[in-house]
Design a protein around this motif. Sequence first.
Motif, PDB file in Angstrom:
ATOM      1  N   ASP A 140       0.808  -1.056  -0.267  1.00 57.69           N
ATOM      2  CA  ASP A 140      -0.132   0.058  -0.003  1.00 57.69           C
ATOM      3  C   ASP A 140       0.764   1.151   0.192  1.00 57.69           C
ATOM      4  OD1 ASP A 140      -2.265  -1.424   0.115  1.00 57.69           O
ATOM      5  OD2 ASP A 140      -2.641  -1.299   2.105  1.00 57.69           O
ATOM      6  N   TRP A 141       2.028   1.231   0.964  1.00 61.40           N
ATOM      7  CA  TRP A 141       2.891   2.378   0.867  1.00 61.40           C
ATOM      8  C   TRP A 141       3.599   2.698  -0.460  1.00 61.40           C
ATOM      9  CZ3 TRP A 141       8.089   3.233   0.293  1.00 61.40           C
ATOM     10  CH2 TRP A 141       8.798   4.269   0.720  1.00 61.40           C
ATOM     11  N   ILE A 142       4.142   1.545  -1.073  1.00 60.18           N
ATOM     12  CA  ILE A 142       4.644   1.673  -2.354  1.00 60.18           C
ATOM     13  C   ILE A 142       3.805   2.220  -3.420  1.00 60.18           C
ATOM     14  CG2 ILE A 142       5.666   0.307  -4.229  1.00 60.18           C
ATOM     15  CD1 ILE A 142       6.973  -1.517  -2.297  1.00 60.18           C
ATOM     16  N   ASP A 143       2.462   1.621  -3.497  1.00 58.91           N
ATOM     17  CA  ASP A 143       1.296   2.134  -4.104  1.00 58.91           C
ATOM     18  C   ASP A 143       1.051   3.657  -4.339  1.00 58.91           C
ATOM     19  OD1 ASP A 143      -0.295   1.543  -6.223  1.00 58.91           O
ATOM     20  OD2 ASP A 143      -1.859   1.094  -4.793  1.00 58.91           O
ATOM     21  N   ARG A 144       1.047   4.108  -2.824  1.00 56.96           N
ATOM     22  CA  ARG A 144       0.961   5.628  -2.702  1.00 56.96           C
ATOM     23  C   ARG A 144       2.110   6.310  -3.138  1.00 56.96           C
ATOM     24  NH1 ARG A 144      -1.034   3.690   2.181  1.00 56.96           N
ATOM     25  NH2 ARG A 144       0.877   4.210   3.245  1.00 56.96           N
ATOM     26  N   GLN A 145       3.347   5.569  -3.191  1.00 59.20           N
ATOM     27  CA  GLN A 145       4.444   6.610  -3.725  1.00 59.20           C
ATOM     28  C   GLN A 145       4.535   6.599  -5.319  1.00 59.20           C
ATOM     29  OE1 GLN A 145       6.520   8.119  -1.339  1.00 59.20           O
ATOM     30  NE2 GLN A 145       4.806   7.170   0.056  1.00 59.20           N
ATOM     31  N   ASP A 169       4.427   3.646  -7.446  1.00 63.24           N
ATOM     32  CA  ASP A 169       5.347   2.544  -8.057  1.00 63.24           C
ATOM     33  C   ASP A 169       4.411   1.398  -8.249  1.00 63.24           C
ATOM     34  OD1 ASP A 169       7.080   0.724  -9.141  1.00 63.24           O
ATOM     35  OD2 ASP A 169       8.594   0.915  -7.939  1.00 63.24           O
ATOM     36  N   ILE A 170       3.357   1.531  -8.882  1.00 68.46           N
ATOM     37  CA  ILE A 170       2.420   0.543  -9.087  1.00 68.46           C
ATOM     38  C   ILE A 170       2.658  -0.810  -9.394  1.00 68.46           C
ATOM     39  CG2 ILE A 170       0.008  -0.050 -10.065  1.00 68.46           C
ATOM     40  CD1 ILE A 170      -0.586   3.254 -10.205  1.00 68.46           C
ATOM     41  N   PRO A 171       3.563  -0.918 -10.577  1.00 68.69           N
ATOM     42  CA  PRO A 171       4.229  -2.348 -10.686  1.00 68.69           C
ATOM     43  C   PRO A 171       4.678  -3.109  -9.711  1.00 68.69           C
ATOM     44  CG  PRO A 171       4.940  -0.619 -12.458  1.00 68.69           C
ATOM     45  CD  PRO A 171       4.354   0.091 -11.422  1.00 68.69           C
ATOM     46  N   ALA A 172       5.501  -2.320  -8.831  1.00 68.75           N
ATOM     47  CA  ALA A 172       6.259  -2.925  -7.606  1.00 68.75           C
ATOM     48  C   ALA A 172       5.216  -3.308  -6.514  1.00 68.75           C
ATOM     49  CB  ALA A 172       7.131  -2.107  -7.060  1.00 68.75           C
ATOM     50  N   ALA A 173       4.130  -2.649  -6.318  1.00 71.96           N
ATOM     51  CA  ALA A 173       3.079  -2.792  -5.522  1.00 71.96           C
ATOM     52  C   ALA A 173       2.348  -4.172  -6.057  1.00 71.96           C
ATOM     53  CB  ALA A 173       2.060  -1.527  -5.291  1.00 71.96           C
ATOM     54  N   GLY A 174       2.213  -4.312  -7.352  1.00 71.94           N
ATOM     55  CA  GLY A 174       1.442  -5.152  -7.965  1.00 71.94           C
ATOM     56  C   GLY A 174       2.307  -6.532  -7.640  1.00 71.94           C
ATOM     57  N   LYS A 175       3.584  -6.635  -7.886  1.00 73.45           N
ATOM     58  CA  LYS A 175       4.270  -7.796  -7.715  1.00 73.45           C
ATOM     59  C   LYS A 175       4.221  -8.312  -6.263  1.00 73.45           C
ATOM     60  CE  LYS A 175       7.797  -6.755 -11.043  1.00 73.45           C
ATOM     61  NZ  LYS A 175       9.142  -6.338 -11.599  1.00 73.45           N
ATOM     62  N   ILE A 176       4.062  -7.271  -5.120  1.00 75.06           N
ATOM     63  CA  ILE A 176       4.017  -7.756  -4.022  1.00 75.06           C
ATOM     64  C   ILE A 176       2.692  -8.434  -3.582  1.00 75.06           C
ATOM     65  CG2 ILE A 176       3.679  -7.281  -1.312  1.00 75.06           C
ATOM     66  CD1 ILE A 176       5.779  -4.856  -2.309  1.00 75.06           C
ATOM     67  N   ARG A 177       1.451  -7.733  -4.320  1.00 78.07           N
ATOM     68  CA  ARG A 177       0.314  -8.245  -4.245  1.00 78.07           C
ATOM     69  C   ARG A 177       0.084  -9.667  -4.724  1.00 78.07           C
ATOM     70  NH1 ARG A 177      -1.165  -2.429  -4.582  1.00 78.07           N
ATOM     71  NH2 ARG A 177      -1.477  -1.741  -2.465  1.00 78.07           N
ATOM     72  N   ALA A 178       0.622  -9.844  -6.108  1.00 81.27           N
ATOM     73  CA  ALA A 178       0.762 -10.781  -6.496  1.00 81.27           C
ATOM     74  C   ALA A 178       1.121 -12.319  -5.778  1.00 81.27           C
ATOM     75  CB  ALA A 178       1.358 -10.940  -7.882  1.00 81.27           C
ATOM     76  N   SER A 179       2.289 -12.026  -5.167  1.00 82.59           N
ATOM     77  CA  SER A 179       3.077 -13.008  -4.194  1.00 82.59           C
ATOM     78  C   SER A 179       2.141 -13.216  -3.096  1.00 82.59           C
ATOM     79  CB  SER A 179       4.306 -12.395  -3.875  1.00 82.59           C
ATOM     80  OG  SER A 179       5.229 -12.223  -4.794  1.00 82.59           O
ATOM     81  N   LEU A 180       1.558 -12.133  -2.360  1.00 80.57           N
ATOM     82  CA  LEU A 180       0.578 -12.450  -1.546  1.00 80.57           C
ATOM     83  C   LEU A 180      -0.795 -13.242  -1.952  1.00 80.57           C
ATOM     84  CD1 LEU A 180       0.609  -9.110   0.169  1.00 80.57           C
ATOM     85  CD2 LEU A 180       1.480 -11.219   1.153  1.00 80.57           C
ATOM     86  N   LYS A 181      -1.211 -12.875  -3.044  1.00 81.39           N
ATOM     87  CA  LYS A 181      -2.389 -13.657  -3.549  1.00 81.39           C
ATOM     88  C   LYS A 181      -1.839 -15.156  -3.603  1.00 81.39           C
ATOM     89  CE  LYS A 181      -4.981 -10.249  -5.905  1.00 81.39           C
ATOM     90  NZ  LYS A 181      -5.268  -9.846  -7.468  1.00 81.39           N
ATOM     91  N   ALA A 182      -0.733 -15.542  -4.067  1.00 76.28           N
ATOM     92  CA  ALA A 182      -0.230 -16.691  -4.098  1.00 76.28           C
ATOM     93  C   ALA A 182      -0.228 -17.555  -2.896  1.00 76.28           C
ATOM     94  CB  ALA A 182       1.322 -17.162  -4.726  1.00 76.28           C
ATOM     95  N   LEU A 183       0.208 -17.062  -1.844  1.00 70.16           N
ATOM     96  CA  LEU A 183       0.139 -17.315  -0.449  1.00 70.16           C
ATOM     97  C   LEU A 183      -1.164 -17.587   0.310  1.00 70.16           C
ATOM     98  CD1 LEU A 183       2.812 -15.026   1.383  1.00 70.16           C
ATOM     99  CD2 LEU A 183       2.812 -17.525   0.772  1.00 70.16           C
ATOM    100  N   GLU A 184      -2.336 -16.568  -0.320  1.00 72.94           N
ATOM    101  CA  GLU A 184      -3.699 -16.714   0.375  1.00 72.94           C
ATOM    102  C   GLU A 184      -4.212 -17.844  -0.516  1.00 72.94           C
ATOM    103  OE1 GLU A 184      -5.103 -12.850  -0.503  1.00 72.94           O
ATOM    104  OE2 GLU A 184      -4.116 -11.848   1.198  1.00 72.94           O
ATOM    105  N   ALA A 185      -3.918 -18.014  -1.658  1.00 68.21           N
ATOM    106  CA  ALA A 185      -4.568 -19.301  -2.290  1.00 68.21           C
ATOM    107  C   ALA A 185      -4.413 -20.570  -1.727  1.00 68.21           C
ATOM    108  CB  ALA A 185      -3.931 -19.314  -3.890  1.00 68.21           C
ATOM    109  N   GLU A 186      -2.967 -20.613  -1.223  1.00 65.32           N
ATOM    110  CA  GLU A 186      -2.517 -21.898  -0.662  1.00 65.32           C
ATOM    111  C   GLU A 186      -2.823 -22.094   1.009  1.00 65.32           C
ATOM    112  OE1 GLU A 186       1.715 -21.671  -1.345  1.00 65.32           O
ATOM    113  OE2 GLU A 186       1.343 -22.199  -3.437  1.00 65.32           O
TER     114      GLU A 186
END
Length: 75
Positions: free
Chosen positions: A29-34, A36-53
């Motif tokens: 969220d902090w990176i997104d506010r700064q 850098d939407i692509p970097a924030a998106g990569k973090i969120r994609a990794s978290l989605k993989a964890l949440e899926a498992e």
Amino acid sequence: MSEREITTLITLMNQRQACLSSACKEIADWIDRQGDIPAAGKIRASLKALEAEDAQVRKTLTSLNIERPLPRFRS
């Protein structure tokens, strides 16, 4: 290690995983506010993989059977 100790350890591991995921969400969220939407998106994609498992991990951990007595290994 007793069954109670193993249960305590697994619970602690799950709590730490939840804390780390929460921290990563805040960082994203902090990176997104700064801006850098692509970097924030990569973090969120990794978290989605964890949440899926998450459901499968919880199911597996709670279904572990502990044989008694636990085997001792010789060194």
